[in-house]
Design a protein around this motif. Structure first.
Motif, PDB file in Angstrom:
ATOM      1  N   ASN A 267      17.395 -36.589 -24.618  1.00  0.00           N
ATOM      2  CA  ASN A 267      16.573 -37.278 -23.587  1.00  0.00           C
ATOM      3  C   ASN A 267      16.705 -38.304 -24.388  1.00  0.00           C
ATOM      4  OD1 ASN A 267      16.731 -38.595 -20.732  1.00  0.00           O
ATOM      5  ND2 ASN A 267      14.796 -37.323 -20.692  1.00  0.00           N
ATOM      6  N   PRO A 268      17.900 -38.933 -25.271  1.00  0.00           N
ATOM      7  CA  PRO A 268      17.365 -40.434 -25.537  1.00  0.00           C
ATOM      8  C   PRO A 268      17.265 -41.884 -24.971  1.00  0.00           C
ATOM      9  CG  PRO A 268      19.754 -39.564 -26.156  1.00  0.00           C
ATOM     10  CD  PRO A 268      18.923 -38.485 -25.524  1.00  0.00           C
ATOM     11  N   GLY A 269      17.977 -41.804 -23.932  1.00  0.00           N
ATOM     12  CA  GLY A 269      17.674 -42.892 -22.728  1.00  0.00           C
ATOM     13  C   GLY A 269      16.140 -42.827 -22.040  1.00  0.00           C
ATOM     14  N   LYS A 270      15.154 -41.768 -22.056  1.00  0.00           N
ATOM     15  CA  LYS A 270      13.776 -42.074 -22.355  1.00  0.00           C
ATOM     16  C   LYS A 270      13.314 -42.177 -23.261  1.00  0.00           C
ATOM     17  CE  LYS A 270      13.200 -42.123 -17.666  1.00  0.00           C
ATOM     18  NZ  LYS A 270      11.892 -41.620 -16.790  1.00  0.00           N
ATOM     19  N   GLY A 271      13.732 -42.103 -24.834  1.00  0.00           N
ATOM     20  CA  GLY A 271      13.098 -42.714 -26.334  1.00  0.00           C
ATOM     21  C   GLY A 271      12.045 -43.908 -25.124  1.00  0.00           C
TER      22      GLY A 271
ATOM     23  N   ILE B 127       1.727 -36.321 -20.657  1.00  0.00           N
ATOM     24  CA  ILE B 127       2.147 -36.928 -22.032  1.00  0.00           C
ATOM     25  C   ILE B 127       3.600 -37.382 -21.801  1.00  0.00           C
ATOM     26  CG2 ILE B 127       2.117 -37.548 -24.387  1.00  0.00           C
ATOM     27  CD1 ILE B 127      -0.362 -35.375 -24.206  1.00  0.00           C
ATOM     28  N   PHE B 128       3.779 -39.027 -21.811  1.00  0.00           N
ATOM     29  CA  PHE B 128       5.509 -39.466 -22.094  1.00  0.00           C
ATOM     30  C   PHE B 128       5.973 -38.949 -23.583  1.00  0.00           C
ATOM     31  CE2 PHE B 128       3.875 -41.673 -17.725  1.00  0.00           C
ATOM     32  CZ  PHE B 128       5.244 -41.280 -17.551  1.00  0.00           C
ATOM     33  N   SER B 129       6.153 -38.051 -23.678  1.00  0.00           N
ATOM     34  CA  SER B 129       6.459 -38.027 -25.490  1.00  0.00           C
ATOM     35  C   SER B 129       8.323 -37.053 -25.033  1.00  0.00           C
ATOM     36  CB  SER B 129       5.892 -36.226 -25.426  1.00  0.00           C
ATOM     37  OG  SER B 129       5.877 -35.818 -27.145  1.00  0.00           O
TER      38      SER B 129
ATOM     39  N   LEU C 186       0.383 -32.267 -20.950  1.00  0.00           N
ATOM     40  CA  LEU C 186       1.838 -31.580 -20.594  1.00  0.00           C
ATOM     41  C   LEU C 186       2.540 -32.887 -21.262  1.00  0.00           C
ATOM     42  CD1 LEU C 186       3.649 -30.501 -18.421  1.00  0.00           C
ATOM     43  CD2 LEU C 186       3.476 -32.040 -16.994  1.00  0.00           C
ATOM     44  N   MET C 187       3.357 -32.025 -22.297  1.00  0.00           N
ATOM     45  CA  MET C 187       4.088 -32.692 -23.116  1.00  0.00           C
ATOM     46  C   MET C 187       5.801 -32.818 -22.570  1.00  0.00           C
ATOM     47  SD  MET C 187       2.521 -29.927 -26.403  1.00  0.00           S
ATOM     48  CE  MET C 187       3.116 -31.531 -27.567  1.00  0.00           C
ATOM     49  N   ASN C 188       5.329 -34.313 -21.627  1.00  0.00           N
ATOM     50  CA  ASN C 188       6.327 -34.136 -20.739  1.00  0.00           C
ATOM     51  C   ASN C 188       7.937 -35.151 -21.283  1.00  0.00           C
ATOM     52  OD1 ASN C 188       8.169 -34.617 -18.544  1.00  0.00           O
ATOM     53  ND2 ASN C 188       6.489 -36.013 -17.147  1.00  0.00           N
ATOM     54  N   ASN C 189       8.764 -34.893 -21.176  1.00  0.00           N
ATOM     55  CA  ASN C 189      10.116 -34.681 -21.802  1.00  0.00           C
ATOM     56  C   ASN C 189      11.205 -35.379 -21.106  1.00  0.00           C
ATOM     57  OD1 ASN C 189      11.218 -32.529 -22.131  1.00  0.00           O
ATOM     58  ND2 ASN C 189      11.098 -32.520 -24.696  1.00  0.00           N
TER      59      ASN C 189
END
Ligand code: SF4
Ligand code: MG
Length: 284
Positions: free
Chosen positions: A203-207, A195-197, A117-120
């Motif tokens: 979504n740069p705030g969750k970079g 996966i935190f990707s 799960l490529m989760n962004n």
């Protein structure tokens, strides 16, 4: 030759510079190579989204399914040829919006495939819309005043659905991600790796910086066999962790079916089966 070259093809990679998915792709290739899985022994199935390109960027069998449908296709491939290592991959929008029903039933069914799960926490391909995994108050083109709903939590859902291998990784922790993918492939049953990707564009705030600061490692003393403890570990970290949360050794789907032959369907000589003759006769 570098270890990933065996799985690298000529297809131009068009993800944005810095996209977390490059790291997922690299980790997958290294995991396959370290496990000595040959190109013809692996199938990568994806859905729609930026993440959906991962199969096209990998020199192996591949199938680019439609929205939210990577898991049904992946399960069909595994049922037809259980000798293949089957990887399903997709984003949070793909897997936990339109594909939620498939995800839950694939987890419950426990077919021996690995789901990356490529989760962004955003729809990247549609240029930045809120997904079901986006945070509360997340501002995007579809929620300009901020998301008013809480996000779904895939690892908790998987625990509740009876998932036998549930892990979380981070594109910024490549060696751990490789190890998790290898363990997921070796696990005999359905493996979810959330996966935190980062989507650095929408979504740069969750970079990387935010995730490095806020993700904790489950550590050596976490008991991955403790079902109740897995819920506790998730809640204590608010889901912001990496590592293997839970694993059990429940039999996978195909080994629960008494009449399933050891020979994959794809290897059966169907012309010589009495079953097929009878079936044809029924329909003519
Ligand atoms: Fe990656 Fe986001 Fe760019 Fe898509 S839009 S390629 S998810 S950074
Ligand atoms: Mg996404």
């Amino acid at each position: 030759m570098a270890i990933i070259d065996a799985y690298t093809n000529e297809v131009e990679q068009t993800w944005c510079p810095g996209c977390g998915h490059y790291s997922v792709l690299r980790a997958l290739k290294i995991a396959l190579a370290r496990l000595e899985i040959q190109n013809h022994q692996a199938a990568i199935v994806s859905g729609i989204g930026c993440s959906g390109r991962i199969g096209g960027y990998t020199k192996a069998y591949g199938f680019h399914g439609i929205h939210g449908r990577s898991l049904p296709v992946a399960q069909g491939i595994k049922l037809a040829n259980k000798k293949l290592t089957v990887i399903a991959a997709g984003g949070d929008g793909d897997g936990f919006a339109i594909g939620t029903g498939h995800a839950m039933h694939a987890i419950k069914r426990n077919i021996d495939i690995t789901y990356l799960l490529m989760n962004n926490q955003v729809y990247g391909l549609t240029k930045g819309h809120t997904s079901p995994l986006s945070d509360l108050n997340f501002v995007s083109k579809s929620t300009p005043l901020g998301q008013v709903e809480d996000p779904l939590r895939p690892s908790l859902l998987a625990l509740s659905a009876g998932g036998g291998f549930i892990a979380q990784g981070f594109s910024g922790k490549q060696e751990e991600l490789i190890e998790l993918i290898m363990k997921g492939i070796l696990h005999k049953g359905f493996s979810l790796i959330n996966i935190f990707s980062p989507c650095v564009t929408f979504n740069p705030g969750k970079g990387y910086a935010w995730l490095r600061e806020n993700l904790v490692s489950l550590g050596e003393d976490h008991d991955k066999k403790d079902y109740k403890g897995a819920f506790g570990a998730f809640l204590e970290t608010s889901g912001l962790f990496t590592g293997l949360l839970y694993e059990n050794d429940a039999p996978d789907y195909q080994s629960r079916i008494p009449l399933v032959s050891e020979t994959p369907l794809t290897d059966l000589d169907i012309k010589n089966t009495r079953f097929l003759d009878g079936l044809i006769e029924e329909f003519i």
